[in-house]
Design a protein around this motif. Sequence first.
Motif, PDB file in Angstrom:
ATOM      1  N   PHE A  76       0.828  -1.205   0.000  1.00  0.00           N
ATOM      2  CA  PHE A  76       0.000   0.000   0.000  1.00  0.00           C
ATOM      3  C   PHE A  76       0.864   1.257   0.000  1.00  0.00           C
ATOM      4  O   PHE A  76       0.569   2.225  -0.715  1.00  0.00           O
ATOM      5  CB  PHE A  76      -0.931  -0.006   1.214  1.00  0.00           C
ATOM      6  CG  PHE A  76      -1.884   1.158   1.245  1.00  0.00           C
ATOM      7  CD1 PHE A  76      -2.961   1.192   0.374  1.00  0.00           C
ATOM      8  CD2 PHE A  76      -1.704   2.202   2.131  1.00  0.00           C
ATOM      9  CE1 PHE A  76      -3.847   2.260   0.390  1.00  0.00           C
ATOM     10  CE2 PHE A  76      -2.581   3.269   2.156  1.00  0.00           C
ATOM     11  CZ  PHE A  76      -3.657   3.302   1.291  1.00  0.00           C
ATOM     12  N   ALA A  77       1.939   1.247   0.784  1.00  0.00           N
ATOM     13  CA  ALA A  77       2.839   2.406   0.817  1.00  0.00           C
ATOM     14  C   ALA A  77       3.511   2.619  -0.533  1.00  0.00           C
ATOM     15  O   ALA A  77       3.649   3.753  -1.010  1.00  0.00           O
ATOM     16  CB  ALA A  77       3.882   2.231   1.919  1.00  0.00           C
ATOM     17  N   ALA A 225      -7.807  -6.486   2.634  1.00  0.00           N
ATOM     18  CA  ALA A 225      -8.340  -5.220   2.107  1.00  0.00           C
ATOM     19  C   ALA A 225      -7.217  -4.349   1.559  1.00  0.00           C
ATOM     20  O   ALA A 225      -7.344  -3.752   0.476  1.00  0.00           O
ATOM     21  CB  ALA A 225      -9.106  -4.485   3.204  1.00  0.00           C
ATOM     22  N   LEU A 226      -6.104  -4.285   2.291  1.00  0.00           N
ATOM     23  CA  LEU A 226      -4.963  -3.487   1.818  1.00  0.00           C
ATOM     24  C   LEU A 226      -4.376  -4.063   0.536  1.00  0.00           C
ATOM     25  O   LEU A 226      -4.020  -3.318  -0.385  1.00  0.00           O
ATOM     26  CB  LEU A 226      -3.885  -3.424   2.903  1.00  0.00           C
ATOM     27  CG  LEU A 226      -4.103  -2.429   4.043  1.00  0.00           C
ATOM     28  CD1 LEU A 226      -2.984  -2.552   5.066  1.00  0.00           C
ATOM     29  CD2 LEU A 226      -4.150  -0.995   3.515  1.00  0.00           C
ATOM     30  N   MET A 227      -4.275  -5.388   0.461  1.00  0.00           N
ATOM     31  CA  MET A 227      -3.738  -6.019  -0.740  1.00  0.00           C
ATOM     32  C   MET A 227      -4.633  -5.771  -1.943  1.00  0.00           C
ATOM     33  O   MET A 227      -4.162  -5.458  -3.045  1.00  0.00           O
ATOM     34  CB  MET A 227      -3.558  -7.523  -0.518  1.00  0.00           C
ATOM     35  CG  MET A 227      -2.523  -7.886   0.530  1.00  0.00           C
ATOM     36  SD  MET A 227      -0.849  -7.394   0.095  1.00  0.00           S
ATOM     37  CE  MET A 227      -0.466  -8.565  -1.200  1.00  0.00           C
ATOM     38  N   GLU A 228      -5.946  -5.885  -1.760  1.00  0.00           N
ATOM     39  CA  GLU A 228      -6.884  -5.659  -2.862  1.00  0.00           C
ATOM     40  C   GLU A 228      -6.871  -4.197  -3.289  1.00  0.00           C
ATOM     41  O   GLU A 228      -6.894  -3.896  -4.491  1.00  0.00           O
ATOM     42  CB  GLU A 228      -8.299  -6.071  -2.430  1.00  0.00           C
ATOM     43  CG  GLU A 228      -8.468  -7.551  -2.137  1.00  0.00           C
ATOM     44  CD  GLU A 228      -8.494  -8.390  -3.409  1.00  0.00           C
ATOM     45  OE1 GLU A 228      -8.426  -7.830  -4.512  1.00  0.00           O
ATOM     46  OE2 GLU A 228      -8.569  -9.628  -3.293  1.00  0.00           O
ATOM     47  N   SER A 232      -5.705  -2.497  -6.937  1.00  0.00           N
ATOM     48  CA  SER A 232      -6.556  -1.567  -7.685  1.00  0.00           C
ATOM     49  C   SER A 232      -5.825  -0.256  -7.960  1.00  0.00           C
ATOM     50  O   SER A 232      -5.969   0.328  -9.043  1.00  0.00           O
ATOM     51  CB  SER A 232      -7.847  -1.289  -6.900  1.00  0.00           C
ATOM     52  OG  SER A 232      -8.632  -2.452  -6.779  1.00  0.00           O
ATOM     53  N   ILE A 233      -5.028   0.206  -6.994  1.00  0.00           N
ATOM     54  CA  ILE A 233      -4.258   1.442  -7.200  1.00  0.00           C
ATOM     55  C   ILE A 233      -3.221   1.234  -8.296  1.00  0.00           C
ATOM     56  O   ILE A 233      -3.028   2.098  -9.164  1.00  0.00           O
ATOM     57  CB  ILE A 233      -3.592   1.874  -5.871  1.00  0.00           C
ATOM     58  CG1 ILE A 233      -4.645   2.282  -4.848  1.00  0.00           C
ATOM     59  CG2 ILE A 233      -2.626   3.039  -6.118  1.00  0.00           C
ATOM     60  CD1 ILE A 233      -4.099   2.514  -3.464  1.00  0.00           C
TER      61      ILE A 233
END
Length: 313
Positions: A76-77, A225-228, A232-233
């Motif tokens: 995410f980062a 949730a963070l991985m998904e 998407s990002i």
Amino acid sequence: MPSITMIVIGLAQVLVILVLAPLLTGIIRKTKARTQKRIGASVLQPYYDLLKLVRKDEIVSDQASWIFRACPWVNFAAMTTAAFFIPVFLVYTPFGLVGDLLLVVGLFALGRFFTMLAGLDVASSFGGLGSSREMMISALLEPALFLSIFVVAITYGGTNLSTLIGASSNASFLPHPQIIFAAIGLFIIILGETGRLPFDNPATHLELTMVHETMILEYSGKSLALMEWSQSIKQIILFTLMVNIFVPWGISSSVLLSSLAVGFLAFIGKISLFGIFVAFSESSVAKWRLFRIPDLIAIAIATSMIGIVLCYL
């Protein structure tokens, strides 16, 4: 030194990427469902899924180390940091002074590296299977991606994204035929980087077809949730690069409110149309066998090489 206004606009562009990333995923899923004669879930379903996962508890394997726990946050980062260097509805981003397209590719590689380690970390046979496949595919995709970048960089004079998009918005395809070949190569690379057909099928959990899904199969709750969201990002960043470099029509070149509004609407339209096009292309092809994937990546490398040759003719 960037002004406060430019910094605010730059942060707004980052926010657009973070907020609209699940929506783009929903548009692609809805389009695929319609092409398959199904109603499909709402385009807002990815948001509901993320909210549901955030509320759930996590189950972590007793074999997992700190790598497994850190991987979602690193991903995410990395993806959020990459978003800071992407011009969205304005040709300029103030954060582009400290990073260019090569840094964005490096951040993608960082996220992929930790994801592969996390797949191996839990001692799951599925995770090892997916990590092995991802290593093979990424080892071939990255040279193809760099070749496409070199074509664009040679044509427009650098790897700074503000420079690239600013130059492309003032040019056309006619004087630069090599850009067409770079676009073809990058389109194939995007399908591979985002785990789409014919490289991977993000909607399946079948052992013979999974690549990305196997590496995150052990995640649950907030980590999933963070991985998904990170995936998407990454997807919307790659789509944004595609439409803003090769189809820069409508992107704003000034900070006037009316111009920014037109640029934002143009971005929404282009990114949605490109997502629909990707969904239609996915629905018209089947997943390729794993050992045929290098043939498809070879096409991307060949088209990029043709673009490099045309740069010097």
